[in-house]
Design an enzyme around this catalytic site. Sequence first.
Site, PDB file in Angstrom:
ATOM      1  N   TYR A   1       8.777   6.617  -3.332  1.00  7.30           N
ATOM      2  CA  TYR A   1       8.331   5.942  -2.117  1.00  7.30           C
ATOM      3  C   TYR A   1       7.713   4.591  -2.458  1.00  7.30           C
ATOM      4  O   TYR A   1       8.003   3.568  -1.807  1.00  7.30           O
ATOM      5  CB  TYR A   1       7.329   6.823  -1.371  1.00  7.30           C
ATOM      6  CG  TYR A   1       6.736   6.187  -0.132  1.00  7.30           C
ATOM      7  CD1 TYR A   1       7.488   6.059   1.027  1.00  7.30           C
ATOM      8  CD2 TYR A   1       5.432   5.721  -0.131  1.00  7.30           C
ATOM      9  CE1 TYR A   1       6.947   5.490   2.170  1.00  7.30           C
ATOM     10  CE2 TYR A   1       4.884   5.143   1.003  1.00  7.30           C
ATOM     11  CZ  TYR A   1       5.642   5.023   2.146  1.00  7.30           C
ATOM     12  OH  TYR A   1       5.093   4.449   3.271  1.00  7.30           O
TER      13      TYR A   1
ATOM     14  N   LYS B   1       8.897   0.759  -1.286  1.00  7.00           N
ATOM     15  CA  LYS B   1       8.050  -0.185  -0.565  1.00  7.00           C
ATOM     16  C   LYS B   1       7.825  -1.466  -1.371  1.00  7.00           C
ATOM     17  O   LYS B   1       7.631  -2.540  -0.779  1.00  7.00           O
ATOM     18  CB  LYS B   1       6.731   0.480  -0.192  1.00  7.00           C
ATOM     19  CG  LYS B   1       6.882   1.574   0.867  1.00  7.00           C
ATOM     20  CD  LYS B   1       7.508   1.038   2.158  1.00  7.00           C
ATOM     21  CE  LYS B   1       7.560   2.073   3.266  1.00  7.00           C
ATOM     22  NZ  LYS B   1       8.100   1.535   4.526  1.00  7.00           N
TER      23      LYS B   1
END
Length: 260
Positions: A155, A159
């Site tokens: 994740y 990002k």
Amino acid sequence: MRLKDTSCVVTGGAMGIGKAMAVRLAAEGASVCIADINLEVAELTVREIVDAGGAAFAAHCDVTKRDAVQNAIQTTVARFGKLDVMFNNAGVAKAKPFLDVTEEDWELVMRVNGLGVLVGMQEAAKQMIAQKTPGKIINTASVAGKQGFALVSHYSASKFAVVALTQAGAREFSTYGITVNGICPGIVATELWRKLDSDMIEFGRTERVGQGMEEFSKGILLGRVSVPEDCAGIAAFLASHDSDYMTGQSIQVDGGMILQ
């Protein structure tokens, strides 16, 4: 009403941060397309906006499918006459120990969070260039795009990619009068974080519901986790002419979780 006559698309706008953004944009006068993979919930958000006197409609949109993104943008242009602002907000997350992350985990998170933002930026920029009008592209990144965090390595990587795309897009699209900026929320009490909390229990890193969020948010200077509405004000600012001289920035809205 600083967003009067402004046409916006918000991906992932049916719930959570995206919903809070869409509601705020409409309250400030924008006409909003709620582009979400969950059309039923998106319609509920539209109803809330319309009942409050705003202008909105829902479009089914899987951000990993270029034709779906194109359809959301073209329907917005057909209804509202143009596209002024594109919010690439849709995202997914899963907590997993670094050594357990699989190729499938990586592909899912990177496809939605990375490719989805790339496609949204491309299609929005094409429309704005064709219109020969200035425009604004705003991407939802995360504090996990500024620092890598344990249990969310893939994740975090996705990002970081959003921050990089924001910077690269700002450099490429400035010639056309298009600005590109990002929003980096911290720990936000949404369904996404409730899912992360559940994942942490599943992998034995925490023992009870809410513990993961508590541990991640210990250092927040303002003493509380965020709610989606905390990101709505910065969204409206970035969509407005107040931010016309800003581009390539990814702004943290994290209560003082990370200081840079």
